[in-house]
Design a protein around this motif. Structure first.
Motif, mmCIF file in Angstrom:
data_model
loop_
_atom_site.group_PDB
_atom_site.id
_atom_site.type_symbol
_atom_site.label_atom_id
_atom_site.label_comp_id
_atom_site.label_asym_id
_atom_site.label_seq_id
_atom_site.Cartn_x
_atom_site.Cartn_y
_atom_site.Cartn_z
ATOM 1 N N TYR A 114 -2.962 13.062 -4.484
ATOM 2 C CA TYR A 114 -3.067 12.927 -3.022
ATOM 3 C C TYR A 114 -3.148 11.437 -2.692
ATOM 4 C CZ TYR A 114 -4.078 17.903 -2.547
ATOM 5 O OH TYR A 114 -3.993 19.259 -2.547
ATOM 6 N N ALA A 115 -2.610 11.065 -1.556
ATOM 7 C CA ALA A 115 -2.683 9.660 -1.139
ATOM 8 C C ALA A 115 -2.756 9.584 0.376
ATOM 9 C CB ALA A 115 -1.459 8.896 -1.641
ATOM 10 N N ALA A 116 -3.509 8.612 0.866
ATOM 11 C CA ALA A 116 -3.595 8.388 2.321
ATOM 12 C C ALA A 116 -3.592 6.887 2.560
ATOM 13 C CB ALA A 116 -4.858 9.010 2.890
ATOM 14 N N HIS A 117 -2.700 6.440 3.418
ATOM 15 C CA HIS A 117 -2.511 5.002 3.618
ATOM 16 C C HIS A 117 -2.569 4.628 5.096
ATOM 17 C CE1 HIS A 117 0.468 1.526 4.022
ATOM 18 N NE2 HIS A 117 -0.594 1.009 3.441
ATOM 19 N N ILE A 124 2.091 9.347 -6.203
ATOM 20 C CA ILE A 124 2.686 10.677 -5.997
ATOM 21 C C ILE A 124 3.761 10.929 -7.062
ATOM 22 C CG2 ILE A 124 4.112 12.056 -4.417
ATOM 23 C CD1 ILE A 124 2.547 10.639 -2.102
ATOM 24 N N GLY A 148 0.830 -1.208 0.000
ATOM 25 C CA GLY A 148 0.000 0.000 0.000
ATOM 26 C C GLY A 148 0.856 1.244 0.000
ATOM 27 N N ASN A 149 1.905 1.194 0.789
ATOM 28 C CA ASN A 149 2.855 2.303 0.860
ATOM 29 C C ASN A 149 3.464 2.570 -0.522
ATOM 30 O OD1 ASN A 149 4.818 4.145 1.608
ATOM 31 N ND2 ASN A 149 5.767 2.857 3.159
ATOM 32 N N GLY A 162 0.908 4.019 -3.036
ATOM 33 C CA GLY A 162 0.672 5.440 -2.736
ATOM 34 C C GLY A 162 1.827 6.297 -3.206
ATOM 35 N N ARG A 163 3.022 5.837 -2.933
ATOM 36 C CA ARG A 163 4.231 6.557 -3.353
ATOM 37 C C ARG A 163 4.258 6.679 -4.874
ATOM 38 N NH1 ARG A 163 7.280 10.536 -2.853
ATOM 39 N NH2 ARG A 163 9.257 10.301 -3.929
ATOM 40 N N ASN A 173 1.661 13.363 -8.779
ATOM 41 C CA ASN A 173 1.534 14.096 -7.523
ATOM 42 C C ASN A 173 0.096 14.061 -6.989
ATOM 43 O OD1 ASN A 173 2.695 15.389 -5.374
ATOM 44 N ND2 ASN A 173 2.514 17.437 -6.265
#
Lengths: 272, 376, 175
Positions: free
Chosen positions: C35-38, C29, C21-22, C25-26, C33
């Motif tokens: 937005y991401a929330a994990h 970005i 997930g990390n 999300g990275r 770019n």
């Protein structure tokens, strides 16, 4: 007996005197011993810090003109750990009481020793909490009469010197306020030792301990210390039973384990 | 400047480091460990020091010592550790030691639930240590704010010569979000002032025109005397009633007279709304989402997202709520900040708590349902 | 990409759900770019048993950062499928391991592939979630594969890097 260095004056906050300690108390002798040692070792006041805690010994900082830190009860060595990390060239003398060092601060004492923080710890052991009315501390001998052990202290005594020797201190010694020449020598050796060093100084509290235990006033207490404290070698030659009547004085350990900050910086620069 | 995808805990550590902190001491505790682990790895690379102390009491003590030695220093902990730190936190207020204490609130009381979030230590942050005292406490709601407010916390600590609390929670600490990390050169950093008088004239606790003392680091020619006892300007203890009263008042006034310098709340939604939500930390994210949804449904509402919680931003709240009829306070406790709002808005508007205290973060739907049930 | 994806990665501890997930999300970005929330499981749960990791990728600011209804569920165990299937939106997708013992709910669009088997074949069972994400990105086109591989480069060093890239690419080939 002792040569007083010219710089002695520079360490004393003369305007703060007279001090608040009782007549016949040993704290003044110990503080003077520390100051004389700093002077003789040519450590100027701005390169010296007196760290103290709470209790009679805690007030010593009010009478010095060098850097002064007085922490919360028992935590002086933890505070001093941070000071020593930020200012490795500062000479730090932590002046603690027996309750300060042995009871509430016992864990910090073990860990400051184990980490080998570059601090000289002086424990003024007057066998009780003087400031708060003469209650027993872990360093009070068994069976002593104090304001919280009217029929004798049930708990056994904590041998703080053996404890820190085991925990890894680089220098450990014990003496009494009566043996002032020896005390002075130990202070200088302890301050000159890099890493954690400790000197326990047994000191008279005529106001409480002397009175409760019918030892007498200050001169009588000093005589009592003279008789009671015998050289370590002599003490070691006694039987277990005979040992009960005495306390040893002398140097227990001197060695040169690398101190925390030196080792930490070396290790960290190796991995960079 | 770089875009990163990091957790709240890491953003706090980066904020501290970029604000100039080079000393960390603490004791392992969930849910703080990413922060301390990060410090143990990164600080030495910058010539800094990480010390893992024997307990939290020792942790904050070492931080106080390092700060007085001239380093920017900080610690981080959670509920039980925060309780252990209270005595020395009060010491730092008294001795006016700049430091930052990051408190990652976990679901509280006793040992609580170690990995779940709570906001149950808001009043402990205000009054946990004994004695009348002021305190500055900031509350980030996003990972970006974890970084930004940590930087601000260090600036305020140096500016006010005082400990500053940063109150996060287990949810924001572990949340990973996109963050803009500014390098040290891009930030406005406040550093401790140095004495302007000679060593002979130097009085460590003589206040300047803003009521702030000048604490020269230990080891310099300016002799520093520090004690937790009430003390005079020289740093020697005193029990003189007049001196004690004046010191206590100065400790308060140095902060209260300059509250304008503290981070103001953020406002979202309709200006001059009739319904206003007040929240902070992770629950502010839910409250703000509820406001977005409510506005879409045609409800005239807005939301105050606190950034500073102590001293309580009374003036900002009164101004922002001047047209409000109903105020809903959203928090993860049994009404700690609600009580503060009720105190200042009594009679002006109805204050209704929306609380959750079951280890979970309150949801936007719960909040909106409650509002709709009251407002309809 | 559609404006926002609420993603749930679920399975058991040790399958690398958190780190996957990390990385995703990275990658979002790096790509645009976004937005991401994990979020991920913590404590004892991270070491075994039912485990999940949620990720929101969005063109707009993410206000509430937790997944309540998923656009996508990746389920690597039957327990995960059963627990999280009800959280998938009617318009959502479920991608699950074809070898897990579940009766497909059939409510939403579902795909299944032998992730564990393929990961084992590659000699890299720990790469199962990254392998599954290859499949996920191929089907959903949330982001193209290049930024994902770029993100893998930030997270891993050789030889783990090559193994993980291979796992991810194998996942893409499965579709």
């Amino acid at each position: 007996m002792l040569g007083i260095p010219d710089s002695y004056s520079d360490y004393v906050a003369w305007e703060q005197l007279p001090h608040l300690w009782c007549a016949g108390c040993g704290h003044g002798i110990i503080l003077k011993g520390i100051i004389l040692s700093l002077g003789e070792l040519d450590i100027p006041p701005h390169k010296a810090l007196l760290a103290s805690g709470i209790g009679c010994s805690g007030r010593a900082g009010d009478y010095v003109a060098c850097h002064r830190f007085q922490g919360t009860h028992g935590r002086s060595l933890a505070f001093a750990t941070g000071i020593a990390a930020a200012q490795p060239d500062l000479t730090i003398v932590a002046l603690l009481g027996d309750g300060d060092a042995g009871a509430i601060g016992g864990n910090h004492l073990i860990h400051a020793t184990r980490r080998n923080i570059n601090i000289t710890t002086v424990i003024t052991n007057n066998y009780n909490y003087g400031m708060t009315g003469g209650q027993f501390s872990p360093l009070t001998p068994e069976n002593s009469i104090t304001s919280t052990s009217r029929s004798g202290k049930t708990e056994s005594i904590m041998d703080v010197c053996s404890l820190v020797a085991e925990a890894g201190a680089n220098y450990v010694a014990r003496t009494t306020v009566y043996h002032v020449g020896e005390m002075h020598k130990f202070f200088k050796e302890a301050i000159s030792t890099k890493g954690f060093s400790l000197v326990e100084v047994i000191s008279p509290c005529p106001t409480y301990y002397g009175r409760y235990n019918k030892i007498g006033n200050s001169p009588e207490m000093l005589n009592w210390l003279k008789e009671k404290a015998i050289p370590l070698e002599k003490y070691n030659s006694l039987s277990q039973e005979e040992k009960q009547n005495f306390v040893w004085r002398g140097k227990l350990i001197q060695r040169s384990r690398e101190d925390f900050i030196s080792k930490y910086k070396k290790q960290q620069s190796a991995v960079k | 400047m770089k875009n990163m995808f990091i957790q709240g805990n890491e953003a706090c550590a980066l904020g501290a480091i970029n604000a100039g902190a080079r000393f960390y001491a603490g004791y392992p505790i969930s849910p703080v460990n990413e922060l301390s682990e990060f410090c143990s790895q990164e600080l030495p690379k910058l010539g800094g020091i990480y010390i893992q102390m024997e307990d939290e009491i020792g942790g904050i003590a070492a931080v106080i010592g390092a700060s007085l030695g001239g380093m920017k220093a900080f610690t981080a902990t959670s509920g039980p550790g925060f309780s252990l730190m209270q005595e020395n936190l009060g010491y730092a207020v008294m001795a006016e030691v700049p430091l930052v204490l990051i408190h990652v609130q976990r679901y509280g009381l006793g040992t609580g639930v170690a990995t779940k979030p709570g906001q149950q230590d808001m009043l402990q942050a205000r009054w946990g240590t004994h004695g009348d005292h002021p305190i500055i406490a900031l509350v980030p709601s996003t990972v970006q704010e974890c970084f930004d407010l940590t930087v601000q916390a260090f600036n305020l600590a140096e500016r006010f010569s005082s400990p500053v609390l940063l109150l996060t929670d287990a949810a924001i600490a572990h949340l990973r979000e996109r963050v803009i990390i500014k390098d040290a050169e891009e930030l406005n950093i406040i550093n401790r002032k140095t004495p302007s008088v000679s060593p002979d004239e130097y009085l460590p606790y003589a206040p300047d025109e803003k009521g702030i003392p000048t604490l020269a680091p230990y080891g310099g020619r300016h002799i520093l005397r520090v004690t937790g006892l009430f003390h005079d300007e020289r740093g020697y203890s005193t029990s003189n009633p007049e001196k004690c009263r004046k010191l206590l008042e100065r400790l308060h006034n140095k902060i209260l007279n300059h509250q304008k310098e503290l981070p103001p709340p953020k406002y979202y939604g309709k200006d001059g709304a009739e319904i206003i939500l007040i929240s902070y930390g992770i629950s502010a994210r839910s409250a703000r989402e509820a406001v977005e949804r409510g506005i879409k449904k045609g409800i005239n509402m807005g939301m105050i997202n606190l950034q500073t919680v102590w001293p309580f931003p009374e003036e900002h709240i009164l101004n922002l709520c001047n047209k409000a009829e109903k105020i809903f306070v959203v928090e993860l406790n049994m009404g700690q900040i609600t009580g503060e709002i009720q105190k200042i808005l009594k009679g002006q508007a109805e204050v209704i708590p929306i609380l959750r205290y079951d280890t979970n973060v309150i949801t936007p739907s719960e909040i909106l349902d409650k509002i709709e049930s009251v407002v309809k | 990409m559609k404006t926002r994806w609420d993603i749930m990665l679920a399975g058991s501890g040790g399958q690398g759900l958190g780190v996957a997930g990390n990385i995703l999300g990275r990658a979002a970005i790096i790509y645009k770019n976004y937005y991401a929330a994990h979020n991920q499981s913590y404590g004892a749960r991270a070491r075994g048993g039912l485990n999940q990791s949620t990720l929101i990728i969005s063109k707009d600011e993410i206000i509430y950062p937790f997944v309540k209804e998923a656009d996508l569920l990746l389920a690597l165990t039957s327990e995960a499928y059963k627990k999280y299937e009800p959280m998938v939106k009617d318009s959502g997708i479920i991608i699950y391991d074809s070898n897990i013992a579940v009766e497909p709910a059939g409510r939403v669009k579902e795909y299944s592939f032998p992730f564990a088997e393929e990961a084992k074949k590659l000699g890299h069972p720990l790469g199962i979630t990254l392998l599954a994400l290859g499949t996920v990105l191929k089907i959903t086109e949330i982001i193209p594969p290049e930024p994902f591989i770029k993100a893998l480069n930030e997270f891993f060093k050789s030889p783990a890097l090559e193994l993980n890239i291979k796992s991810f690419q194998r996942g893409m080939e499965l579709v």
